[in-house]
Write an enzyme that holds these catalytic residues in place. Structure first.
Site, PDB file in Angstrom:
ATOM      1  CD  GLU A 144      -2.075   2.241   1.200  1.00  0.00           C
ATOM      2  OE1 GLU A 144      -1.288   2.874   0.456  1.00  0.00           O
ATOM      3  OE2 GLU A 144      -2.746   2.770   2.077  1.00  0.00           O
ATOM      4  CD  GLU A 153       2.541   7.946   0.063  1.00  0.00           C
ATOM      5  OE1 GLU A 153       2.598   6.718   0.307  1.00  0.00           O
ATOM      6  OE2 GLU A 153       1.748   8.714   0.638  1.00  0.00           O
TER       7      GLU A 153
END
Length: 697
Positions: A144, A153
């Site tokens: 995740e 990210e």
């Protein structure tokens, strides 16, 4: 060990050295993290659990052992899901040491220590082999690593590395794929976050139009994504010009490429208009068949399904480099370029001669370079600031107030960052106008933008920029004249909380030797206001989770609580409340006033009192904001614009963040004959410029 941290105080403007414990930044990281929000995201957690169970089953059906690699494990939740779904072993990678330590405790508390190994490393440093961190490569990859933009990210380079070195070929992946969707829209409101619109001013000698510099008109802006809660954007604020189309997708079960690339789709507008904005979101399929799907689609795309509220994944607003008029049914190409961490868009019109001719010709237009701001405005002003400067009603209030106070012999000094006030003051007849931009210390030539503005409006010799801080102002800067009108919005780029703009008061105090005895200060005063509210959803970011999908995550709750108690729990935090609906449980209350006609006093300003709860509901916290009293009966609010109705729904200033102070315990008020009250104590320390507060229920 103690560490000295330097910081510019946003309220007083002074440079300070603070002694901090070595854990300070770690506590800040945890306190402001979104872990609680993720654990409360029921839809995400249920779908991950279903996807993990299905992946473990598929591996077992092939007669293999299920070995799981979980990158960015956080609390260890996904690894525990895998272990309880029957995985033989899980390697849980977490680079943030305090988080990895918490994961070890959580895994142990839930009885999975024999099945899960927590590795405190970056995944690119993990080794595989008999003496390595992992005994063998994994055949199930669970991660995740996504943000609102999907790739911000570093998901792509992480997947690329994992496929090369950490997982088997043909592995199962949860999620299996991600798909990015886009829709072309026209929206004056959202476009006002990137462009500065002309300002019309009725002056003595006719209408004046303040125009932005040409380099600002053609500037592509900055590449950073604008992520917002698009579900709070009313449909009246935008007009959709295209259907929703799939822009690109990534299959995580196969090797992933992180190198810069582009994707292109053909669009036909469903109606004519000005193409300005690309709205974007993604969904993830947890399984190869796409039966287990978790989507970020906004309300108008899936009007029948219940929307899951979440703050860790929202929707994206991308600004096209320039506004393009488009016609219903014409052929367009929308191009998405990306590097490892960000995406940006451009729109091309198809040329005559069919799709292929258009494709080939347009290849040359592909924007491989990420957009770079050339006008400096996008580096200085954030998007809400553009919106604020474009707010005609707000500008009207300042024009009305300036009209009241300016005379033909006025010597005017403006103290605010990147403000239009000096130009307005000049147009409205001030004899001499100077401006100061005291907090802009982050650019090598901080006044270039202001100069470009003056030049674009032929005012470069009419308005003088003083390149000095307020405390260093000399009579020679003012041509030995005294200031008769001191103005500020006030707005400073360093302000995070509403009261940080009280820096204007400190600047006003510093320049007081240069003020005429009958000086007019605009705004003449400010006041701090407060209201008790119940949030529809924002409370989740501070709410303990206890158990998540049957796993005990209390350790995480305790860790967040400790970090909040370290400092943050006694502080308010900034949130743009137009994105986070709440209802008022009390009337708004003025709690402190600040008199700008006087200098900052030596003593603290403090107040205590109580506020009655008038409606049923859960008191999640207090919202605080500032109001500036520009002139007699003209005020601007940075918070509440109006209480809408009997239910207490609120309308907030969309250009400002309000301060939210979350109560440590929530009170449910049942309004009977005797309403409950919340008592408060608020203190403004004039030495440090800090506001401390305490509430008792």
């Amino acid at each position: 060990m103690k560490i000295f941290c330097g910081r510019a105080n946003p309220t007083t403007g002074s440079m300070e050295w603070l002694e901090e414990g070595e854990d300070y930044d770690y506590h800040q990281e945890i306190a402001r993290s979104r872990y609680a929000d993720m654990l409360h995201d029921k839809d995400r957690n249920v779908k991950y659990y279903q996807g993990i169970r299905a992946a473990v089953s598929r591996v077992k059906e092939r007669g293999e052992k299920a070995i799981v690699l979980d990158i960015g494990t956080g609390t260890g939740l996904l690894s525990m899901m895998a272990a309880s779904a029957g995985a033989d072993f899980c390697y849980a990678i977490e680079v943030f040491k305090p988080m990895a330590n918490a994961a070890v405790k959580i895994v142990e508390k839930n009885g999975f220590s024999d099945k899960i190994k927590v590795i405190n490393k970056h995944s690119t440093e993990v080794t595989v082999g008999p003496d390595g961190d992992m005994q063998c490569r994994a055949n199930i990859l669970v991660t995740e690593l996504f943000d609102t933009e999907l790739i911000g990210e570093g998901a792509l380079p992480t997947y690329e590395h994992a496929h090369k070195y950490l997982v088997q070929e043909g592995c199962e992946a949860v999620p299996h794929r991600a798909t990015v969707y886009v829709q072309l829209v026209e929206s004056r409101r959202m476009w006002s976050w990137k462009k500065l619109f002309p300002v019309h001013v009725e002056a003595e000698d006719g209408e004046k139009i303040l125009v932005p510099p040409s380099e600002m008109e053609n500037c592509p802006g900055v590449p950073s994504v604008c992520d917002i809660q698009l579900n709070q954007m009313p449909s009246s604020d935008f007009s959709t010009l295209s259907d929703v189309v799939t822009m690109f997708s990534v299959d995580f079960s196969k090797p992933v490429q992180s190198a810069s690339t582009y994707y292109r789709v053909q669009l036909e507008p469903v109606k004519s208009g000005k193409a300005q904005i690309v709205l974007s979101w993604w969904d993830i399929d947890m399984d190869p068949s796409g039966m287990i799907n978790c989507t970020m689609a906004p309300y108008w795309v899936k009007p029948t399904s219940a929307l899951q509220w979440r703050d860790h994944w929202m929707q994206c607003v991308y600004f096209l480099p320039r506004e393009e008029p488009v016609l219903q049914g014409e052929k367009l190409y929308l191009t998405a370029c990306r590097d490892e961490y960000s995406v940006w868009y451009s729109l091309q019109k198809a040329r005559e001669g069919g799709k292929n001719a258009g494709e080939e010709e347009n290849k040359a237009d592909v924007c491989v370079e990420s957009p770079v701001c050339r006008c400096r405005a996008h580096l200085l002003w954030n998007r809400p600031r553009f919106g604020e400067l474009n707010d005609q009603n707000r500008t009207r209030q300042y024009i009305k107030s300036l009209r009241k106070v300016l005379k033909t012999d006025s010597v005017c000094l403006c103290i605010s960052d990147g403000s239009l006030l000096p130009v307005l003051a000049h147009y409205l007849g001030a004899k001499q106008v100077q401006c100061m931009q005291p907090t802009r210390i982050d650019l090598s030539h901080p006044h270039e933008l202001q100069q470009a503005f003056f030049k674009a409006n032929h005012l470069e010799d009419k308005i003088k920029i003083i390149e000095a801080r307020p405390e260093l102002l000399k009579p020679s800067h003012l041509e030995d004249k005294k200031i008769s009108v001191l103005v500020g919005e006030p707005f400073f780029t360093t302000s995070l909380l509403p009261w940080h703009n009280l820096y204007f008061w400190y600047a006003r105090t510093a320049v007081s030797p240069h003020l005429a005895s009958n000086v007019t200060v605009l705004p003449q005063s400010a006041s701090l206001h407060m209201m008790i509210v119940e949030f529809q959803d924002l409370w989740r970011i501070r709410s303990p989770c206890g158990t998540c999908e049957g796993f005990d995550v209390q350790t995480m709750d305790d860790m967040i609580k400790d970090s909040l108690n370290f400092r943050e729990s006694k502080e308010a935090e900034p949130h743009p409340l137009w994105e986070y609906p709440c209802k008022s449980l009390s009337d708004p209350q003025e709690v402190l006033t600040f008199d700008f006609t006087q200098t900052v006093p030596q003593h603290c300003l403090s107040t205590e009192g109580s506020v009655k709860l008038l409606r049923k509901g859960k008191s999640h916290g207090a919202v605080l904001w500032m109001e500036y009293h520009l002139a007699a009966d003209i005020s601007v609010s940075t918070g509440l614009m109006q209480l809408s109705d009997e239910q207490g729904n609120c309308e907030w200033n969309p250009h400002c963040k309000q301060a939210v102070y979350f109560f440590s315990s929530v009170i449910e008020s049942e309004i009977q004959s005797d309403p409950t009250a919340v008592t408060y104590a608020i203190n403004f320390d004039t030495k440090t410029g800090e506001i401390t507060m305490d509430f008792k229920l």
